[in-house]
Design a protein around this motif. Structure first.
Motif, PDB file in Angstrom:
ATOM      1  N   ILE A 315       0.841  -1.212   0.000  1.00  0.00           N
ATOM      2  CA  ILE A 315       0.000   0.000   0.000  1.00  0.00           C
ATOM      3  C   ILE A 315       0.873   1.258   0.000  1.00  0.00           C
ATOM      4  O   ILE A 315       0.612   2.223  -0.733  1.00  0.00           O
ATOM      5  CB  ILE A 315      -0.950  -0.018   1.206  1.00  0.00           C
ATOM      6  N   LEU A 316       1.913   1.249   0.816  1.00  0.00           N
ATOM      7  CA  LEU A 316       2.815   2.402   0.871  1.00  0.00           C
ATOM      8  C   LEU A 316       3.494   2.644  -0.473  1.00  0.00           C
ATOM      9  O   LEU A 316       3.651   3.791  -0.906  1.00  0.00           O
ATOM     10  CB  LEU A 316       3.871   2.182   1.961  1.00  0.00           C
ATOM     11  N   LEU A 317       3.899   1.563  -1.145  1.00  0.00           N
ATOM     12  CA  LEU A 317       4.546   1.710  -2.446  1.00  0.00           C
ATOM     13  C   LEU A 317       3.593   2.299  -3.479  1.00  0.00           C
ATOM     14  O   LEU A 317       3.999   3.110  -4.324  1.00  0.00           O
ATOM     15  CB  LEU A 317       5.069   0.355  -2.921  1.00  0.00           C
ATOM     16  N   LEU A 318       2.332   1.909  -3.426  1.00  0.00           N
ATOM     17  CA  LEU A 318       1.341   2.486  -4.336  1.00  0.00           C
ATOM     18  C   LEU A 318       1.177   3.984  -4.079  1.00  0.00           C
ATOM     19  O   LEU A 318       1.102   4.787  -5.013  1.00  0.00           O
ATOM     20  CB  LEU A 318       0.000   1.767  -4.187  1.00  0.00           C
ATOM     21  N   VAL A 319       1.128   4.354  -2.793  1.00  0.00           N
ATOM     22  CA  VAL A 319       1.022   5.776  -2.439  1.00  0.00           C
ATOM     23  C   VAL A 319       2.271   6.525  -2.873  1.00  0.00           C
ATOM     24  O   VAL A 319       2.193   7.621  -3.452  1.00  0.00           O
ATOM     25  CB  VAL A 319       0.792   5.926  -0.925  1.00  0.00           C
ATOM     26  N   GLY A 320       3.454   5.951  -2.610  1.00  0.00           N
ATOM     27  CA  GLY A 320       4.703   6.599  -2.996  1.00  0.00           C
ATOM     28  C   GLY A 320       4.821   6.765  -4.495  1.00  0.00           C
ATOM     29  O   GLY A 320       5.284   7.803  -4.983  1.00  0.00           O
ATOM     30  N   ALA A 321       4.381   5.753  -5.267  1.00  0.00           N
ATOM     31  CA  ALA A 321       4.431   5.853  -6.725  1.00  0.00           C
ATOM     32  C   ALA A 321       3.505   6.945  -7.231  1.00  0.00           C
ATOM     33  O   ALA A 321       3.825   7.654  -8.195  1.00  0.00           O
ATOM     34  CB  ALA A 321       4.052   4.506  -7.345  1.00  0.00           C
ATOM     35  N   ASP A 322       2.344   7.102  -6.584  1.00  0.00           N
ATOM     36  CA  ASP A 322       1.398   8.134  -7.009  1.00  0.00           C
ATOM     37  C   ASP A 322       1.918   9.527  -6.675  1.00  0.00           C
ATOM     38  O   ASP A 322       1.701  10.474  -7.437  1.00  0.00           O
ATOM     39  CB  ASP A 322       0.051   7.899  -6.325  1.00  0.00           C
ATOM     40  N   LEU A 323       2.632   9.651  -5.559  1.00  0.00           N
ATOM     41  CA  LEU A 323       3.116  10.966  -5.135  1.00  0.00           C
ATOM     42  C   LEU A 323       4.408  11.367  -5.824  1.00  0.00           C
ATOM     43  O   LEU A 323       4.585  12.532  -6.180  1.00  0.00           O
ATOM     44  CB  LEU A 323       3.315  10.983  -3.615  1.00  0.00           C
ATOM     45  N   GLY A 324       5.329  10.415  -5.980  1.00  0.00           N
ATOM     46  CA  GLY A 324       6.636  10.811  -6.487  1.00  0.00           C
ATOM     47  C   GLY A 324       7.339   9.787  -7.336  1.00  0.00           C
ATOM     48  O   GLY A 324       8.576   9.753  -7.366  1.00  0.00           O
ATOM     49  N   ASN A 325       6.598   8.910  -8.027  1.00  0.00           N
ATOM     50  CA  ASN A 325       7.191   7.912  -8.917  1.00  0.00           C
ATOM     51  C   ASN A 325       8.241   7.074  -8.170  1.00  0.00           C
ATOM     52  O   ASN A 325       8.022   6.685  -7.038  1.00  0.00           O
ATOM     53  CB  ASN A 325       7.782   8.588 -10.156  1.00  0.00           C
ATOM     54  N   ILE A 326       9.403   6.817  -8.798  1.00  0.00           N
ATOM     55  CA  ILE A 326      10.402   5.937  -8.188  1.00  0.00           C
ATOM     56  C   ILE A 326      10.976   6.568  -6.924  1.00  0.00           C
ATOM     57  O   ILE A 326      11.186   5.879  -5.916  1.00  0.00           O
ATOM     58  CB  ILE A 326      11.524   5.623  -9.202  1.00  0.00           C
ATOM     59  N   LEU A 327      11.237   7.875  -6.938  1.00  0.00           N
ATOM     60  CA  LEU A 327      11.771   8.539  -5.752  1.00  0.00           C
ATOM     61  C   LEU A 327      10.800   8.414  -4.583  1.00  0.00           C
ATOM     62  O   LEU A 327      11.207   8.156  -3.441  1.00  0.00           O
ATOM     63  CB  LEU A 327      12.057  10.009  -6.058  1.00  0.00           C
ATOM     64  N   GLY A 328       9.518   8.586  -4.851  1.00  0.00           N
ATOM     65  CA  GLY A 328       8.520   8.437  -3.803  1.00  0.00           C
ATOM     66  C   GLY A 328       8.464   7.029  -3.255  1.00  0.00           C
ATOM     67  O   GLY A 328       8.296   6.817  -2.053  1.00  0.00           O
ATOM     68  N   MET A 329       8.628   6.017  -4.127  1.00  0.00           N
ATOM     69  CA  MET A 329       8.612   4.630  -3.686  1.00  0.00           C
ATOM     70  C   MET A 329       9.820   4.302  -2.809  1.00  0.00           C
ATOM     71  O   MET A 329       9.748   3.444  -1.924  1.00  0.00           O
ATOM     72  CB  MET A 329       8.574   3.702  -4.908  1.00  0.00           C
ATOM     73  N   ILE A 330      10.936   4.981  -3.055  1.00  0.00           N
ATOM     74  CA  ILE A 330      12.145   4.715  -2.272  1.00  0.00           C
ATOM     75  C   ILE A 330      12.054   5.340  -0.883  1.00  0.00           C
ATOM     76  O   ILE A 330      12.441   4.727   0.117  1.00  0.00           O
ATOM     77  CB  ILE A 330      13.389   5.232  -3.035  1.00  0.00           C
ATOM     78  N   ILE A 331      11.529   6.579  -0.792  1.00  0.00           N
ATOM     79  CA  ILE A 331      11.542   7.279   0.503  1.00  0.00           C
ATOM     80  C   ILE A 331      10.294   7.024   1.330  1.00  0.00           C
ATOM     81  O   ILE A 331      10.257   7.407   2.508  1.00  0.00           O
ATOM     82  CB  ILE A 331      11.729   8.799   0.291  1.00  0.00           C
ATOM     83  N   ILE A 332       9.265   6.378   0.756  1.00  0.00           N
ATOM     84  CA  ILE A 332       8.008   6.219   1.498  1.00  0.00           C
ATOM     85  C   ILE A 332       8.178   5.284   2.699  1.00  0.00           C
ATOM     86  O   ILE A 332       7.560   5.503   3.746  1.00  0.00           O
ATOM     87  CB  ILE A 332       6.889   5.704   0.557  1.00  0.00           C
TER      88      ILE A 332
END
Length: 358
Positions: A315-332
């Motif tokens: 779920i966090l990765l989906l949110v991170g991808a929606d907010l900031g693509n790969i960078l969002g997925m890494i820092i989420i």
């Protein structure tokens, strides 16, 4: 009593929504602040990443009577020598593979289409596919669309980090002061809290610091080990662009769970362009390396430190991808760890205060 509490909660929600509404109406006041955040966010993230990697060395030298400022300078010199060695020994090969891949991209796509057509005419596969099936044609179309989207994303990524001079000029300075005075940051931050909450604040800051350190250092160790295993396997089977694909895999593997799949896709595609048997062997190498990572390396490095449910991570990765693509997925994930620690500490404090009042 219930009614009074209900009205207080409703009033607080209304005031919060009113603040958000008014803030949106006067957003020109906050525009300089948001511009400043956009400028410093990438150097700050890079500096924070290297801070947790290099801090153990600074602490080690400080325990051996070397001042922190001198320790940081020694590390900077050592890192400079490593970069020089990388630029001489590794970078030429990596650069050649990168440019060769970019120049041959049209030819690689043509070879991929030919391989897909060859699969369509394969008699063995035709037995198991529906008659007049266009599965491979659709796969080719989806793949072309995916490559176009990746190209657009990379172009957007370059536009984000286009001011490379600013990043290279600011992040070493941020990193220097982090390594030199970072141990004082937690103490100075807790001074902003009321005296009765400072002990809880110190414990929270220490817990966050330890969690981030374990996660970042552990992630680097695990990914470098995985990349080394994959590179050795790729060299053995003679995979084209082995070094470039290994570097891409290491970067993508910083994304939990999904990163392993994302890293496997370009490897298998490049291998499939060479031959279907090469794609099969590359997939075997990836699976073996992933199994060694999951069953031997990760349990030894992490233990049970990353106490996050897999469904929560997805779920966090989906949110991170929606907010900031790969960078969002890494820092989420680190961001979630920080918020989780803070929320748990506040919750424990509320329970203790209620128990004291009773």
């Amino acid at each position: 009593m219930i009614n009074n509490k209900f009205y207080r909660v409703c009033t607080a929600i209304i005031l919060l929504l009113l603040i958000v509404y008014l803030g949106d109406k006067v957003n020109f006041i906050f525009r300089p602040l948001t511009s400043l955040i956009h400028i410093i966010i990438i150097p700050l993230l890079i500096a924070g990443f290297f801070y947790y990697l290099l801090r153990p060395l600074v602490d080690f030298m400080e325990r051996h009577k070397i001042k922190r400022a001198l320790s940081v300078l020694i590390i900077y010199v050592a890192v400079g020598l490593l970069i020089a060695g990388f630029s001489v020994l590794v970078w030429p090969s990596l650069r050649d593979q990168l440019w060769n891949f970019i120049e041959n991209a049209p030819a690689l796509m043509s070879s991929l289409v030919e391989q897909i057509k060859a699969l369509e005419s394969n008699r063995f596969l035709a037995r198991y596919l529906p008659e007049n099936s266009d599965m491979f044609t659709r796969f080719s179309q989806y793949l072309s669309q995916g490559i176009t989207q990746v190209t657009d994303y990379v172009s957007g990524l370059f536009s984000v980090v286009s001011n490379l001079v600013v990043i290279l000029a600011t992040f070493p300075i941020m990193l220097y002061y982090m390594l030199k005075e970072g141990h004082k940051f937690g103490t100075n931050l807790t001074l902003l809290l009321p005296r009765r909450y400072r002990k809880d604040g110190e414990e929270t800051v220490h817990e966050i610091d330890e969690a981030l350190s374990n996660y970042i250092v552990g992630r680097v160790i695990v990914n470098v080990a995985l990349g080394t295993l994959m590179f050795i396997g790729f060299i053995i089977i003679g995979l084209p662009y082995a070094l470039l694909l290994t570097v891409v895999s290491i970067i993508l593997n910083f994304i939990p769970y999904v990163g392993a799949l994302l890293a496997a896709i370009p490897v298998v595609i490049v291998a499939f362009i060479d031959s279907p048997s090469m794609a099969l062997w590359s997939l075997i190498i990836i699976v073996i390396a992933q199994q060694i990572q999951d069953n031997l390396i990760s349990p030894y490095v992490y233990g049970k430190q990353l106490d996050i449910h897999p469904l929560t991570i997805v779920i966090l990765l989906l949110v991170g991808a929606d907010l900031g693509n790969i960078l969002g997925m890494i820092i989420i994930i680190p961001l979630y760890m920080i918020l989780k620690i803070i929320f748990r500490k506040i919750q424990n404090r509320i329970v203790e205060d209620k128990a004291t009042d009773n």
